[in-house]
Enzyme design. Structure first.
Site, PDB file in Angstrom:
ATOM      1  N   ASN A  95      30.673 -64.226  -2.041  1.00 19.83           N
ATOM      2  CA  ASN A  95      31.123 -62.889  -1.624  1.00 19.83           C
ATOM      3  C   ASN A  95      30.149 -61.813  -2.085  1.00 19.83           C
ATOM      4  O   ASN A  95      29.510 -61.956  -3.124  1.00 19.83           O
ATOM      5  CB  ASN A  95      32.480 -62.549  -2.256  1.00 19.83           C
ATOM      6  CG  ASN A  95      33.607 -63.407  -1.723  1.00 19.83           C
ATOM      7  OD1 ASN A  95      33.713 -64.578  -2.080  1.00 19.83           O
ATOM      8  ND2 ASN A  95      34.438 -62.842  -0.861  1.00 19.83           N
ATOM      9  N   SER A  98      28.034 -68.577  -5.519  1.00 20.78           N
ATOM     10  CA  SER A  98      29.231 -67.897  -5.030  1.00 20.78           C
ATOM     11  C   SER A  98      28.950 -67.345  -3.634  1.00 20.78           C
ATOM     12  O   SER A  98      27.818 -67.438  -3.150  1.00 20.78           O
ATOM     13  CB  SER A  98      29.659 -66.776  -5.990  1.00 20.78           C
ATOM     14  OG  SER A  98      28.729 -65.710  -5.989  1.00 20.78           O
ATOM     15  N   TRP A 106      30.154 -58.219  -3.640  1.00 21.89           N
ATOM     16  CA  TRP A 106      31.057 -57.442  -4.474  1.00 21.89           C
ATOM     17  C   TRP A 106      30.272 -56.285  -5.088  1.00 21.89           C
ATOM     18  O   TRP A 106      29.204 -56.508  -5.649  1.00 21.89           O
ATOM     19  CB  TRP A 106      31.563 -58.422  -5.534  1.00 21.89           C
ATOM     20  CG  TRP A 106      32.269 -57.884  -6.689  1.00 21.89           C
ATOM     21  CD1 TRP A 106      33.605 -57.819  -6.848  1.00 21.89           C
ATOM     22  CD2 TRP A 106      31.682 -57.356  -7.872  1.00 21.89           C
ATOM     23  NE1 TRP A 106      33.882 -57.272  -8.080  1.00 21.89           N
ATOM     24  CE2 TRP A 106      32.728 -56.980  -8.711  1.00 21.89           C
ATOM     25  CE3 TRP A 106      30.366 -57.154  -8.303  1.00 21.89           C
ATOM     26  CZ2 TRP A 106      32.518 -56.404  -9.962  1.00 21.89           C
ATOM     27  CZ3 TRP A 106      30.148 -56.588  -9.545  1.00 21.89           C
ATOM     28  CH2 TRP A 106      31.226 -56.224 -10.356  1.00 21.89           C
ATOM     29  N   THR A 148      22.945 -69.123 -12.500  1.00 24.61           N
ATOM     30  CA  THR A 148      23.079 -69.754 -13.816  1.00 24.61           C
ATOM     31  C   THR A 148      21.695 -69.905 -14.420  1.00 24.61           C
ATOM     32  O   THR A 148      20.779 -70.358 -13.756  1.00 24.61           O
ATOM     33  CB  THR A 148      23.764 -71.138 -13.679  1.00 24.61           C
ATOM     34  OG1 THR A 148      25.107 -70.938 -13.246  1.00 24.61           O
ATOM     35  CG2 THR A 148      23.788 -71.874 -15.004  1.00 24.61           C
ATOM     36  N   TYR A 191      39.238 -63.171 -14.574  1.00 24.10           N
ATOM     37  CA  TYR A 191      37.997 -63.545 -15.232  1.00 24.10           C
ATOM     38  C   TYR A 191      38.086 -63.342 -16.730  1.00 24.10           C
ATOM     39  O   TYR A 191      38.430 -62.259 -17.182  1.00 24.10           O
ATOM     40  CB  TYR A 191      36.830 -62.707 -14.703  1.00 24.10           C
ATOM     41  CG  TYR A 191      35.550 -63.052 -15.389  1.00 24.10           C
ATOM     42  CD1 TYR A 191      34.799 -64.151 -14.976  1.00 24.10           C
ATOM     43  CD2 TYR A 191      35.120 -62.336 -16.487  1.00 24.10           C
ATOM     44  CE1 TYR A 191      33.660 -64.512 -15.634  1.00 24.10           C
ATOM     45  CE2 TYR A 191      33.961 -62.689 -17.144  1.00 24.10           C
ATOM     46  CZ  TYR A 191      33.236 -63.779 -16.713  1.00 24.10           C
ATOM     47  OH  TYR A 191      32.101 -64.141 -17.374  1.00 24.10           O
ATOM     48  N   ASP A 235      21.934 -73.506  -8.567  1.00 24.31           N
ATOM     49  CA  ASP A 235      22.660 -72.254  -8.778  1.00 24.31           C
ATOM     50  C   ASP A 235      21.747 -71.183  -9.380  1.00 24.31           C
ATOM     51  O   ASP A 235      21.461 -71.197 -10.569  1.00 24.31           O
ATOM     52  CB  ASP A 235      23.854 -72.531  -9.701  1.00 24.31           C
ATOM     53  CG  ASP A 235      24.717 -71.299  -9.927  1.00 24.31           C
ATOM     54  OD1 ASP A 235      24.387 -70.229  -9.385  1.00 24.31           O
ATOM     55  OD2 ASP A 235      25.713 -71.412 -10.660  1.00 24.31           O
ATOM     56  N   ASP A 241      23.252 -64.805  -5.958  1.00 22.06           N
ATOM     57  CA  ASP A 241      23.867 -65.938  -6.644  1.00 22.06           C
ATOM     58  C   ASP A 241      24.220 -67.050  -5.664  1.00 22.06           C
ATOM     59  O   ASP A 241      25.170 -66.921  -4.893  1.00 22.06           O
ATOM     60  CB  ASP A 241      25.128 -65.408  -7.351  1.00 22.06           C
ATOM     61  CG  ASP A 241      25.932 -66.502  -8.014  1.00 22.06           C
ATOM     62  OD1 ASP A 241      25.370 -67.575  -8.296  1.00 22.06           O
ATOM     63  OD2 ASP A 241      27.135 -66.276  -8.271  1.00 22.06           O
TER      64      ASP A 241
END
Ligand SMILES: *[C@@H]1O[C@H](CO)[C@@H](O)[C@H](O)[C@H]1NC(C)=O
Ligand SMILES: *[C@@H]1O[C@H](CO)[C@@H](O)[C@H](O)[C@H]1NC(C)=O
Length: 376
Positions: free
Chosen positions: A88, A86, A90, A264, A123, A261, A83
């Site tokens: 990080n 963003s 995770w 998206t 979220y 992005d 992505d």
């Protein structure tokens, strides 16, 4: 509902080569697209309207591209969404009931080092939380040791999209400045290994065909002509100056900024601009968010970046159709300052244009994607 519908395969290559990653794309049904756009609208709200410092976790009901990486020694496989919106990494250490996620168990890793600082994101319907941990991360055959990422045990805030989605976690490909907790980003860690031929990566998003993500370079098999390079305006998202947006040659937006992005699926722009575009196209909004347009209508929407025009035809902008009605891959959304206003160029743009994310020279490169069969 299918979710997480693109498969990314990491292929083994020798060190020093670019790392090729195959992407598979499947189709959603008309109804799935309608529900997906609703999910996407919520996702974008959380992603770009959230308070600053919040991460960016997506609902991911929509078409998404995910691939494997491993964490720990021996490597524990995780399917993550790469992505660019963003920063990080995770992964889950706990799977929601009946969700069948690939979980990371630090007790099974000989290279795990406890950090324990809380990682928390608000979220949608609730929190996503866990702790930071340090371990070896391996992307496309490259080990980044002592890498700090988040292992998450509470994912209720992600909703059904996560439970049904095929991905386990997220690998943010943005800049350090938007990394939650200020931790080094995954791509930065890969660069620091010294093993990438070039400090860049590039996406080819397959359009009803296989695609590819290259780490450490680009793949000439997937673009034609040369790259138009556009310097980054800010190091956070992959953010560039937007010279203009036109519909059939007429100016339809004066928003000065765009971000690219990969997390998206759609194009998203300021609400007033998107409403005006929809009106010009005779498009109707069926459930408040998604626009439906006559499939026979021909038009061209052009984004100008770095002084060059990047047109998208009706066929490029349509997500799917049913009974002569086509769903537009376009969403209106007002992103407030300081991040906004901006246009989000998601997969609708990236399927038509091959985008190089040039970390080293702080710029993107955009070229026409070539719909070639992938060489595996
Ligand atoms: C997906 O849709 C496209 C266009 O409608 C079609 O050409 C393609 O064969 C479909 N792919 C699959 C896997 O159904
Ligand atoms: C956890 O990681 C962060 C970011 O790398 C670091 O600043 C912090 O000191 C670490 N905390 C511990 C207890 O290791």
């Amino acid at each position: 509902m299918r979710a997480g519908i693109c498969v990314l395969l990491v292929l083994g290559v020798s060190a020093g080569d670019v790392q090729r990653v195959a992407l598979k794309k499947h189709n959603l049904s008309f109804r799935e697209y309608v529900s997906a756009i609703h999910g996407q609208a919520q996702e974008l709200n959380s992603k770009y309207l959230g308070s600053t410092g919040n991460v960016v976790i997506h609902d991911y009901q929509n078409a998404q591209y995910y691939g494997e990486l491993t964490v720990g020694t021996p490597g524990q496989t995780e399917r993550v969404i790469y992505d660019t919106g963003s920063s990080n990494l995770w992964v889950p250490n706990h799977s929601p009931f009946l969700a069948f996620k690939n979980t990371y168990k630090h007790s099974k890793s000989s290279t795990y080092v406890k950090n324990g600082t809380v990682f928390k994101i608000q979220y949608g319907s609730g929190p996503v939380s866990g702790v930071y941990s340090e371990d070896t991360m391996n992307i496309a055959g490259i080990d980044a040791t002592k890498f700090t990422f988040a292992e998450v045990d509470k994912t209720s805030g992600l909703g059904l999209g996560y439970r049904l989605g095929k991905f386990d976690g997220i690998c943010g490909m943005g800049w350090d400045t938007i990394s939650v907790g200020g931790v080094k980003t995954p791509f930065h860690a890969l660069i620091d290994t010294g093993k990438l031929p070039k400090p860049e990566f590039a996406f080819y998003m397959g359009n009803n065909a296989d695609g590819e993500l290259v780490i450490g370079g680009t793949d000439e098999a997937h673009y034609t002509g040369s790259f138009v390079h556009v310097p980054l305006k800010r190091l956070g998202y992959w953010e560039v100056a937007l010279d203009g947006v036109t519909l059939d040659g007429a100016k339809v937006s004066s928003c000065p900024t765009a971000i690219v992005d990969s997390g998206t699926s759609l194009l998203a722009g300021p609400k007033a601009d998107v409403e005006a575009i929809a009106k010009k196209l005779g498009a109707t909004s069926i459930l408040g968010k998604e626009y439906v347009v006559d499939c026979n209508k021909q038009y061209s929407m052009t984004f100008t970046l770095g002084g060059n025009d990047f047109p998208l035809s009706a066929a490029d902008l349509i997500l799917t159709q049913a009974a002569g009605q086509c769903i537009l891959g376009l969403l209106g959304m007002d992103i407030p300052a300081p991040a906004g206003p901006l246009w989000i160029l998601g997969d609708v743009f990236m399927r038509k244009y091959y985008v190089k994310f040039d970390w080293g020279q702080k710029r993107i490169g955009v070229a026409a994607a070539k719909s070639a069969a992938i060489v595996v």
